[in-house]
Design an enzyme around this catalytic site. Structure first.
Site, PDB file in Angstrom:
ATOM      1  N   GLY A 132      54.712  19.998 -14.681  1.00  0.00           N
ATOM      2  CA  GLY A 132      56.088  20.591 -14.161  1.00  0.00           C
ATOM      3  C   GLY A 132      55.999  21.739 -13.508  1.00  0.00           C
ATOM      4  N   GLY A 133      54.865  21.941 -12.656  1.00  0.00           N
ATOM      5  CA  GLY A 133      54.596  22.881 -11.819  1.00  0.00           C
ATOM      6  C   GLY A 133      54.663  24.330 -12.512  1.00  0.00           C
ATOM      7  N   SER A 211      49.361  16.639 -13.684  1.00  0.00           N
ATOM      8  CA  SER A 211      50.040  17.574 -12.684  1.00  0.00           C
ATOM      9  C   SER A 211      49.488  18.847 -13.265  1.00  0.00           C
ATOM     10  CB  SER A 211      51.343  17.268 -12.406  1.00  0.00           C
ATOM     11  OG  SER A 211      51.827  18.051 -11.449  1.00  0.00           O
TER      12      SER A 211
END
Length: 523
Positions: A132-133, A211
């Site tokens: 989710g960055g 991520s």
């Protein structure tokens, strides 16, 4: 959002943190194996299709008030049996992955999924960190029923603070740019201390993430605070050898962004900042355009720039899986291309300059990724996003670690993977292929439907992951051999796609032009 912890009533009144259980219910739940004891108190879970769920368990105290922007505190103990049948709130964030803005700061909860097996042997544990960055994400989104049922393992998903709440930096602020990572380490300490009560083996813990969660996993391999908290690592599309993706920065840069928020709020002290509401903080981030989703390095939590740590061996040795997806850059491209108005032969050098700010490198890139037509502009921009952003940093991490620890590389390559709802809407003409996070459809119970051959691949991938969790080696009888990514054999990776011959070793470094990116030093 309001506080919505599940609270059971026996006869009477609301209890702040825990529900007092009626004894017949407690006895029945205990006989069914649905009551587990933690160091903070007992929890009651639920069962579905042979899998036990314990949700919304606090692994730290609420990071609110004076504890906002502090290292996580131990959770408050409770008496009786606390209901653990619903997940806790996500941490504060804007509505990117959530349907609406989240403002509940009491969010440090985790979820345990365990098999309904009566076997006495303790089972391997996987702790999964969401992506989710570093500005979004939620643990309860990743349901692990199939992984737990087939793999006979225990799965844990944990929230961690994101955005300004998790990664604020300010001069003089202890743990600047690190609070979300400290939350992850608190969750891992909770697992070491409590997971045996759920059937898990505290001496066999695999930390995994995708991520930003993959970057977090990599960071925790080199963070002093995570020493001896896990035994193996799985990194999906998040090697921390890419320092050009905006998710890692020197602590001084992180603190400069924090000052923007401080000025926007009209504050000159931390006490003033802590007096503001979650809504005020989210609004200040939006108005100041401060970059708040970046982990700081040069700190006690992350002393060394991660790519340098990998290169110089300042990373703990353990078995590790490192991989990406065949088309990891398509999601980024689908969001960026409409903003830049597409790519043409004439605009391509300027686009690259905006990405890399290294004019001397641009001719080398345009020779390898030529653009003559508008379609080629789309294709080459997308290829660069994949190769520079994901595939080659993953190859760099494998190469840097392979001489010091067992390393296995993978590339998820099902280019017909089902799309998560809402993906690709900004540029529907761009095929997403094996897009960023598409591999998670095959390991977790996501809101997508797999075709029969994809279901077979899912079962095969879980067998590989299960072998890794049990033994530190993903190879499994009856499946194609998975070669280790040693420097001597050219660092092959296992391509994962459905159908006959879909699982096979490939030279991902050559396919993604990693010799070029290694030369340019962009990761």
């Amino acid at each position: 959002m309001g506080f919505s912890r599940p609270v059971a009533a026996c006869t009477f009144t609301v209890v702040t943190f825990a529900a007092m259980a009626c004894s017949p219910t407690e006895d029945a739940s205990a006989r069914a194996g649905l009551v587990a004891g933690t160091q903070s108190g007992k929890v009651r879970g639920s069962e579905s299709r042979g899998v036990k769920h314990f949700q919304g368990i606090p692994f730290a105290g609420p990071p609110t008030g004076k504890d906002r922007w502090e290292a996580p505190r131990p959770p408050v103990s409770w008496s009786g049996v606390r209901n653990a049948t619903d997940p806790g709130s996500a941490c504060p964030q804007e509505p990117t992955e959530q349907p609406r803005r989240v403002v509940e700061e009491n969010c440090l909860y985790l979820n345990v999924t365990a098999p309904r097996s009566d076997r006495t042997r303790k089972k391997p544990v996987i702790v999964f960190l969401y992506g989710g960055g570093f500005t979004a994400g939620e643990a309860s989104k990743y349901k692990a029923d199939q992984l737990v049922r087939q793999g006979d393992v225990v799965a844990v998903t944990a929230n961690y603070r994101v955005g300004v709440f998790g990664f604020l930096g300010l001069p003089g602020l202890k743990n600047s740019g690190s609070f979300g990572i400290l939350d992850q380490q608190a969750a891992l300490r909770w697992v070491r201390r409590n997971i045996a009560a759920f059937g898990g083996d505290p001496e066999n813990v695999t930390l995994a993430g995708q991520s930003a969660g993959g970057i977090s996993t990599c960071i925790n391999m080199m963070s002093p605070g995570a020493d001896e908290l896990f035994d193996k690592a799985v990194i999906h599309s998040g090697p921390c050898t890419n320092t050009g993706n905006g998710l890692l920065a020197p602590v001084g840069e992180v603190e400069k962004e924090g000052k923007k928020i401080e000025r926007e709020l009209g504050c000159s002290s931390l006490a003033c900042m802590r007096s503001k509401s979650a809504v005020d903080l989210l609004d200040a981030v939006a108005k100041s355009h401060a970059a708040v989703g970046r982990v700081a390095y040069g700190t006690p939590t992350l002393p060394t720039r991660p790519d340098k740590a990998v290169q110089t061996g300042r990373i703990r040795s353990m078995p590790v899986l490192v991989g990406s997806t065949r088309d990891d850059g398509t999601l980024a491209a689908s969001g960026l291309l409409p903003l830049i108005g597409g790519v043409t032969h004439d605009s391509w050098p300027a686009v690259l300059k905006g990405l890399f700010a290294a004019p001397d490198d641009i001719p080398k890139i345009t020779r390898r990724y030529p653009v003559r037509t508008k379609q080629e502009g789309t294709d080459q921009f997308t290829a660069v996003q994949t190769d520079w952003g994901f595939s080659c940093p993953a190859a760099a991490m494998r190469a840097g670690a392979a001489s010091r620890m067992p390393v296995y590389g993978f590339e998820f390559a099902d280019r017909k993977a089902p799309k998560w709802p809402g993906l690709g809407e900004r540029m529907p003409s761009l095929p997403l292929g094996a897009y960023h996070a598409s591999d998670l459809n095959y390991l977790f119970d996501m809101p997508t439907k797999l075709q029969p051959d994809q279901n077979v691949l899912s079962r095969e991938m879980i067998e590989y992951w299960m072998g890794f969790m049990y033994h530190g080696n993903p190879n499994h009888p009856g499946l194609p051999a998975w070669p280790s990514a040693t420097q001597e054999n050219g660092s092959p990776v296992l391509s994962l796609a459905p159908g006959s011959g879909g699982i096979k070793p490939v030279d991902a470094s050559s396919e993604h032009n990693c010799a070029l990116w290694n030369h340019l030093g962009r990761h």
